[in-house]
Design an enzyme around this catalytic site. Structure first.
Site, PDB file in Angstrom:
ATOM      1  N   HIS A 236       0.856  -1.191   0.000  1.00  0.00           N
ATOM      2  CA  HIS A 236       0.000   0.000   0.000  1.00  0.00           C
ATOM      3  C   HIS A 236       0.888   1.236   0.000  1.00  0.00           C
ATOM      4  O   HIS A 236       1.521   1.577   1.014  1.00  0.00           O
ATOM      5  CB  HIS A 236      -0.897   0.006   1.242  1.00  0.00           C
ATOM      6  CG  HIS A 236      -1.751   1.243   1.366  1.00  0.00           C
ATOM      7  ND1 HIS A 236      -1.953   1.901   2.549  1.00  0.00           N
ATOM      8  CD2 HIS A 236      -2.451   1.943   0.441  1.00  0.00           C
ATOM      9  CE1 HIS A 236      -2.743   2.936   2.363  1.00  0.00           C
ATOM     10  NE2 HIS A 236      -3.048   2.985   1.083  1.00  0.00           N
ATOM     11  N   GLY A 380      -7.570  -3.455   5.866  1.00  0.00           N
ATOM     12  CA  GLY A 380      -8.205  -3.034   7.115  1.00  0.00           C
ATOM     13  C   GLY A 380      -7.207  -2.326   8.008  1.00  0.00           C
ATOM     14  O   GLY A 380      -6.747  -1.234   7.698  1.00  0.00           O
ATOM     15  N   HIS A 405     -12.508   1.523  -0.066  1.00  0.00           N
ATOM     16  CA  HIS A 405     -11.074   1.287  -0.284  1.00  0.00           C
ATOM     17  C   HIS A 405     -10.342   0.811   0.959  1.00  0.00           C
ATOM     18  O   HIS A 405      -9.161   0.467   0.891  1.00  0.00           O
ATOM     19  CB  HIS A 405     -10.403   2.557  -0.795  1.00  0.00           C
ATOM     20  CG  HIS A 405      -9.912   3.488   0.275  1.00  0.00           C
ATOM     21  ND1 HIS A 405     -10.721   3.991   1.275  1.00  0.00           N
ATOM     22  CD2 HIS A 405      -8.681   4.004   0.519  1.00  0.00           C
ATOM     23  CE1 HIS A 405     -10.008   4.791   2.064  1.00  0.00           C
ATOM     24  NE2 HIS A 405      -8.772   4.806   1.630  1.00  0.00           N
ATOM     25  N   GLY A 408     -11.251   3.040   6.962  1.00  0.00           N
ATOM     26  CA  GLY A 408     -11.662   4.408   7.276  1.00  0.00           C
ATOM     27  C   GLY A 408     -11.312   4.770   8.704  1.00  0.00           C
ATOM     28  O   GLY A 408     -11.575   4.013   9.639  1.00  0.00           O
TER      29      GLY A 408
END
Length: 483
Positions: A236, A380, A405, A408
């Site tokens: 990521h 997550g 995505h 949050g």
């Protein structure tokens, strides 16, 4: 702070802010949330931002907010907005500072049961092989000519330089490259990107060694190459300082464009220009160049990770089998065709903290996956789960082919640092079998603590119940590297 605005419940996972809420809203705002996520959503002003996005010239359908919605700059993170290419605008704040921040997933031929005792060595090897942290420099020092090639070529350029194989490009959004205009990227942005290619960065960027813990869709999992107990790797990261500077530059220049075109906007972070204007086309070309930089970055990291893992395991890269499942962007604008009120329109689809979720049969789904749909990667937090999902037809009907995505945030980074002890968190995760390395120290670890995020299981369940994307596999974290 609690949002006090008006929400109208449509069903168990949909909430609408009607146009009557604020004079100037051109369309309603639609927020996806179950009951628990709806309560968390009201804790900040993200719904207000969703309403503000509805002011954009040329916006069609609705201003959308995914289940992982939280406060951002201008647009909420988790926001989706489609504007008409013919008479609408492009909004740098609708993409964000980390252009083409995205996720790549690799599946290996290794079962976790075979290498569990070597996980510390594997994590150490990857941490050593991949530069991470604030201001980290990559192994590449690019000349101006080479940087232009990266900004034009994206992951295609990286593969041509020997970072991976041509097969890697078959399972990436847009094949890892968009037509770009490097000349629209400022000298300052170029200087920030010249020595950062092949780095993870800091903040919420991470590398994870994960185990496929559960399979929820056998057919899609088989097509994606996933099986229970398998070792997979999540990457990521995005366009680093170059992308951040591109956003900064165009937020400034579009302040003038707003005045030129006479736009009335409720938030200066929503500055914009017509898609077809000189300013709009310049930003679009620069944004695509930054997106290509990010795809090249994730491609190089893939190569470095493969080398690191293969060396520790004593196998060849081919035997490791660390193949790309998919690579998705979740901070980007795309020119796409969608049907709205029975008419096919050419739209500029802004996804900020949202990802494509194209269903089976869509021509932009790679041929290998077209029978089941596009993989959707939803990380997550380091203490719970991540998910592989698949695009569903409902996304095309309602959200311009978009879904959530990630989990949050529920706590800002500054609040999380005050609330969480990073050293204690590392110990707590280790007791649960999750190894964590934070190149930025215990403070950066605390910023990304599990309690700073929503429950990703609730987020993906809401997306599935809304018909946007369906569960394929749950991933359990084993080892995490934070910048």
């Amino acid at each position: 702070m609690t949002w006090k605005g008006k929400l109208r419940r449509l069903d168990d996972v949909r909430w609408e802010i009607p146009t009557s809420y604020k004079p100037g809203m051109r369309v309603p705002a639609l927020i996806y949330a179950n009951d628990s996520l709806q309560q968390a959503m009201l804790a900040d002003e993200a719904p207000e931002q969703a309403a503000n996005v509805a002011f954009l010239p040329g916006i069609v359908g609705r201003s959308l907010a995914m289940p992982d919605i939280h406060w951002g700059d201008g647009f909420p993170i988790g926001g989706v907005a489609a504007t008409s290419v013919e008479d609408g605008v492009i909004v740098p704040g609708g993409i964000g500072y980390d252009i083409n921040c995205g996720v790549r997933l690799l599946h290996t031929s290794i079962m976790v049961s075979e290498i569990r005792d070597r996980l510390p060595l594997l994590l150490e090897a990857v941490a050593t092989g991949v530069p991470a942290g604030v201001g980290s420099s990559g192994a590449l020092k690019l000349s101006d000519k080479e940087l232009d090639e990266v900004l034009n070529g994206g992951a295609v350029w990286a593969v041509r330089q020997g970072y991976g194989t041509p097969e890697d490009l078959n399972c990436q959004e847009d094949g890892g490259r968009l037509p770009a205009n490097p000349a629209a990227v400022s000298g300052k942005a170029r200087s920030r990107g010249r020595d950062q290619l092949g780095t993870l960065g800091s903040g919420n960027h991470f590398l994870e060694l994960d185990e496929v813990a559960e399979i929820h869709n056998e057919e899609a999992a088989r097509v994606f190459g996933l099986r229970r107990g398998q070792l997979v790797v999540s990457i990521h990261t995005g366009s680093r300082g170059l992308g951040h500077q591109v956003c900064t530059d165009y937020l400034q220049s579009m302040q003038r464009a707003v005045q030129t075109y006479g736009f009335k906007l409720p938030d200066r972070q929503l500055v914009c220009a017509p898609v077809r204007s000189e300013e709009g086309q310049a930003y679009l070309g620069a944004m695509r160049a930054a997106a290509n930089y990010a795809w090249a970055n994730r491609q190089i990291l893939t190569h470095l990770i493969r080398q690191s893992l293969a060396k520790v395991l004593g196998v060849t890269v081919q035997q490791l089998g660390a193949q790309v499942v998919y690579d998705v962007a979740h901070n980007i604008a795309k020119i796409e065709k969608h049907t709205v009120d029975g008419r096919e329109l050419e739209l500029c689809v802004h996804r900020k903290g949202a990802t494509r979720a194209f269903p089976a049969g869509h021509p932009d789904v790679p041929p290998a996956y077209r029978q089941v749909g596009q993989p959707v990667l939803v990380p997550g937090d380091m203490g719970r789960s991540s998910w592989v999902m698949v695009g569903l037809p409902g996304a095309m009907n309602e959200s311009f082919g978009s879904t959530c995505h990630g989990a949050g945030r529920t706590l800002s980074r500054s609040v999380a640092k005050q609330a969480v002890n990073g050293r204690e968190l590392q110990s707590r995760l280790a007791q649960r079998g999750i190894l964590v390395r934070a190149e930025g120290g215990y403070g950066s670890l605390a910023e990304e603590a599990p309690e700073a995020y929503k429950d990703v299981d609730a987020v993906v369940d809401t997306a599935e119940r809304a018909g946007l994307s369906g569960k394929v596999a749950r991933l359990r974290p084993l080892g995490v590297i934070k910048g």
